[in-house]
Design an enzyme around this catalytic site. Structure first.
Site, short mmCIF file in Angstrom:
data_model
loop_
_atom_site.label_atom_id
_atom_site.label_comp_id
_atom_site.label_asym_id
_atom_site.label_seq_id
_atom_site.Cartn_x
_atom_site.Cartn_y
_atom_site.Cartn_z
N HIS A 119 2.07 2.62 8.81
CA HIS A 119 2.56 4.01 8.96
C HIS A 119 2.68 4.43 10.42
O HIS A 119 2.74 5.62 10.71
CB HIS A 119 1.62 4.96 8.21
CG HIS A 119 1.59 4.68 6.73
ND1 HIS A 119 0.51 5.00 5.94
CD2 HIS A 119 2.49 4.10 5.92
CE1 HIS A 119 0.75 4.62 4.70
NE2 HIS A 119 1.95 4.07 4.66
N THR A 188 -9.40 3.58 0.72
CA THR A 188 -8.11 4.20 0.41
C THR A 188 -8.10 4.70 -1.03
O THR A 188 -8.64 4.06 -1.93
CB THR A 188 -6.92 3.23 0.64
OG1 THR A 188 -5.70 3.91 0.34
CG2 THR A 188 -7.02 1.98 -0.20
N ALA A 231 -17.81 2.19 4.04
CA ALA A 231 -17.33 1.00 4.74
C ALA A 231 -18.26 0.63 5.89
O ALA A 231 -18.57 -0.55 6.10
CB ALA A 231 -15.93 1.28 5.26
C1 BV8 Z 1 8.80 6.00 1.06
C2 BV8 Z 1 1.45 8.93 8.33
C3 BV8 Z 1 11.03 5.73 0.40
C4 BV8 Z 1 1.59 10.40 8.42
C5 BV8 Z 1 1.37 8.52 5.94
C6 BV8 Z 1 6.97 12.24 -4.89
C7 BV8 Z 1 7.57 13.06 -3.94
C8 BV8 Z 1 7.84 12.58 -2.64
C9 BV8 Z 1 7.53 11.26 -2.29
C10 BV8 Z 1 6.93 10.47 -3.25
C11 BV8 Z 1 6.66 10.94 -4.53
N1 BV8 Z 1 6.07 9.93 -5.21
C12 BV8 Z 1 5.97 8.86 -4.43
C13 BV8 Z 1 6.52 9.16 -3.24
C14 BV8 Z 1 6.62 8.24 -2.11
C15 BV8 Z 1 5.57 8.62 -1.07
C16 BV8 Z 1 4.20 8.62 -1.70
O1 BV8 Z 1 3.64 7.58 -1.99
N2 BV8 Z 1 3.64 9.85 -1.89
C17 BV8 Z 1 2.32 9.97 -2.50
C18 BV8 Z 1 1.55 11.13 -1.83
C19 BV8 Z 1 2.52 10.23 -3.98
N3 BV8 Z 1 5.65 7.57 -0.09
C20 BV8 Z 1 6.49 7.72 0.93
O2 BV8 Z 1 7.14 8.72 1.15
C21 BV8 Z 1 6.61 6.51 1.85
N4 BV8 Z 1 8.00 6.25 2.07
O3 BV8 Z 1 8.44 5.90 -0.09
O4 BV8 Z 1 10.10 5.92 1.45
C22 BV8 Z 1 12.37 5.64 1.00
C23 BV8 Z 1 13.22 4.62 0.58
C24 BV8 Z 1 14.46 4.55 1.10
C25 BV8 Z 1 14.90 5.47 2.06
C26 BV8 Z 1 14.03 6.47 2.50
C27 BV8 Z 1 12.75 6.56 1.97
C28 BV8 Z 1 5.98 6.79 3.20
C29 BV8 Z 1 4.49 6.96 3.02
C30 BV8 Z 1 3.85 7.07 4.39
C31 BV8 Z 1 3.42 8.49 4.61
N5 BV8 Z 1 2.67 8.56 5.88
N6 BV8 Z 1 0.73 8.60 7.11
C32 BV8 Z 1 0.27 11.03 8.86
O5 BV8 Z 1 -0.73 10.31 9.03
O6 BV8 Z 1 0.29 12.25 9.01
S1 BV8 Z 1 0.44 8.29 4.53
C33 BV8 Z 1 -1.08 9.05 4.70
O7 BV8 Z 1 -1.76 8.84 3.44
C34 BV8 Z 1 -2.00 8.38 5.70
O8 BV8 Z 1 -1.41 7.32 6.42
C35 BV8 Z 1 -3.11 7.81 4.84
O9 BV8 Z 1 -3.62 6.66 5.35
C36 BV8 Z 1 -2.36 7.59 3.60
C37 BV8 Z 1 -3.08 7.21 2.37
O10 BV8 Z 1 -4.23 7.98 2.28
P1 BV8 Z 1 -5.61 7.16 2.32
O11 BV8 Z 1 -5.61 6.30 3.54
O12 BV8 Z 1 -5.84 6.50 1.02
O13 BV8 Z 1 -6.63 8.31 2.57
P2 BV8 Z 1 -7.18 9.32 1.47
O14 BV8 Z 1 -7.73 10.50 2.20
O15 BV8 Z 1 -6.15 9.52 0.40
O16 BV8 Z 1 -8.38 8.52 0.79
C38 BV8 Z 1 -9.52 8.23 1.57
C39 BV8 Z 1 -10.36 7.32 0.73
O17 BV8 Z 1 -11.47 6.91 1.51
C40 BV8 Z 1 -10.92 8.01 -0.51
O18 BV8 Z 1 -10.72 7.16 -1.62
C41 BV8 Z 1 -12.41 8.15 -0.20
O19 BV8 Z 1 -13.20 7.97 -1.36
C42 BV8 Z 1 -12.64 7.00 0.73
N7 BV8 Z 1 -13.74 7.17 1.67
C43 BV8 Z 1 -14.24 8.33 2.18
N8 BV8 Z 1 -15.27 8.04 3.02
C44 BV8 Z 1 -15.38 6.68 3.05
C45 BV8 Z 1 -14.42 6.12 2.20
N9 BV8 Z 1 -14.29 4.81 2.01
C46 BV8 Z 1 -15.14 4.00 2.67
N10 BV8 Z 1 -16.09 4.45 3.52
C47 BV8 Z 1 -16.24 5.79 3.74
N11 BV8 Z 1 -17.20 6.23 4.59
#
Ligand code: BV8
Ligand code: ZN
Length: 238
Positions: A119, A188, A231
């Site tokens: 990303h 994640t 982690a």
């Molecule tokens: C694409 C950069 C297609 C930005 C990021 C409906 C509507 C609109 C879009 C979509 C939709 N459905 C699906 C989509 C596609 C969309 C998507 O997946 N959306 C999701 C929300 C449903 N994806 C996209 O848009 C991607 N592009 O599909 O393009 C396309 C094709 C052709 C032409 C054009 C386009 C692009 C996705 C990239 C988005 N950018 N980041 C920024 O940082 O601001 S993603 C963002 O979420 C971050 O990068 C982050 O890393 C990522 C995922 O989140 P996680 O890393 O999992 O973090 P989260 O907080 O969710 O979870 C943390 C976890 O850690 C938890 O489980 C917790 O329990 C755990 N934890 C907590 N403490 C600890 C721990 N684990 C271990 N140790 C600890 N101490």
């Protein structure tokens, strides 16, 4: 028991892939996006809206303010034991690939080499006209910052929701997942695609899946070894 099982799997592994998310930086003080059921918000807007192609097109300065806020928080965050453990792992296996969804650059700061940043990276800007990439000063003198090469507006060099992942990076990650015999999924919620496809690709090609997360996402399916822990505590143990 789980850690012992994971140690057995690592001892036998040749081609290891690690996919990390925001959870691996949680113990560094970097806010996650979705932990504990709450969504990360700023000025009343959710991260998925603030980090969207749509908002970038309509209000680049606001997107820059959101990223400046996050870079400000990041400035006081250092790699934690999880990043350091993963940096040490890179020379422990015949083949090792670290893939991250994070944009915080902490894996590289901990010494990991050739990190696949699916990303992008919050420390870099990319020109909206000529595409040139450059390191961003902290804090920015002007918003949006001008491109050093052509003077046009820079944008964050980060993949926003609704944008394609950088070509080549996701393909390299997919190839590594296809060849892996062991994949770790660390910190994640596995809701963001296409990154969340990688563990499934690895499993389909015969890899063991290990998930490390205090609130396991279940992405590895029924066969995964799940270590419900932080982690920063679990990886050094392994
Ligand atoms: C694409 C950069 C297609 C930005 C990021 C409906 C509507 C609109 C879009 C979509 C939709 N459905 C699906 C989509 C596609 C969309 C998507 O997946 N959306 C999701 C929300 C449903 N994806 C996209 O848009 C991607 N592009 O599909 O393009 C396309 C094709 C052709 C032409 C054009 C386009 C692009 C996705 C990239 C988005 N950018 N980041 C920024 O940082 O601001 S993603 C963002 O979420 C971050 O990068 C982050 O890393 C990522 C995922 O989140 P996680 O890393 O999992 O973090 P989260 O907080 O969710 O979870 C943390 C976890 O850690 C938890 O489980 C917790 O329990 C755990 N934890 C907590 N403490 C600890 C721990 N684990 C271990 N140790 C600890 N101490
Ligand atoms: Zn330019």
């Amino acid at each position: 028991m789980d850690v012992t099982r994971v140690r057995e799997l690592t001892a036998a592994a040749e081609r290891v892939v690690v996919l990390t998310g925001a959870g691996v930086s949680a113990e560094s003080g970097v806010p996650t996006f979705r932990s504990g059921g709450g969504a990360l918000t700023w000025r009343g807007m959710e991260a998925t809206r603030l980090s969207s192609a749509e908002l970038l097109a309509s209000n680049l300065p606001l997107v820059w303010e959101w990223f400046e806020y996050r870079r400000g928080v990041l400035a006081s965050c250092a790699p934690n034991a999880a990043h350091e453990a993963l940096a040490a792992w890179q020379d422990r296996f015949p083949s090792f690939t670290l893939v991250t969804q994070n944009v915080d650059g902490l894996h590289s700061k901990a010494g990991s080499r050739d990190v696949l940043e699916l990303h992008g990276n919050i420390g870099r800007g990319r020109c909206t006209r000529c595409g040139a990439r450059e390191a961003l000063e902290m804090p920015l003198a002007t918003i949006p910052p001008p491109c050093s090469a052509c003077g046009a507006d820079l944008r964050p060099d980060v993949v926003l929701f609704g944008e394609r992942l950088p070509f080549g990076v996701f393909e390299a990650a997919r190839e590594a997942a296809e060849r892996a015999d062991l994949i770790f999924v660390v910190g994640t919620s596995a809701v963001v695609y296409p990154a969340a496809e990688l563990p499934e690709i690895a499993r389909r090609n015969g890899a063991h899946v290990v998930e490390i997360n205090p609130e396991p996402s279940g992405i590895g399916g029924a066969h995964a070894v799940v270590v419900a822990g932080k982690a920063g505590e679990t990886l050094p143990l392994i």
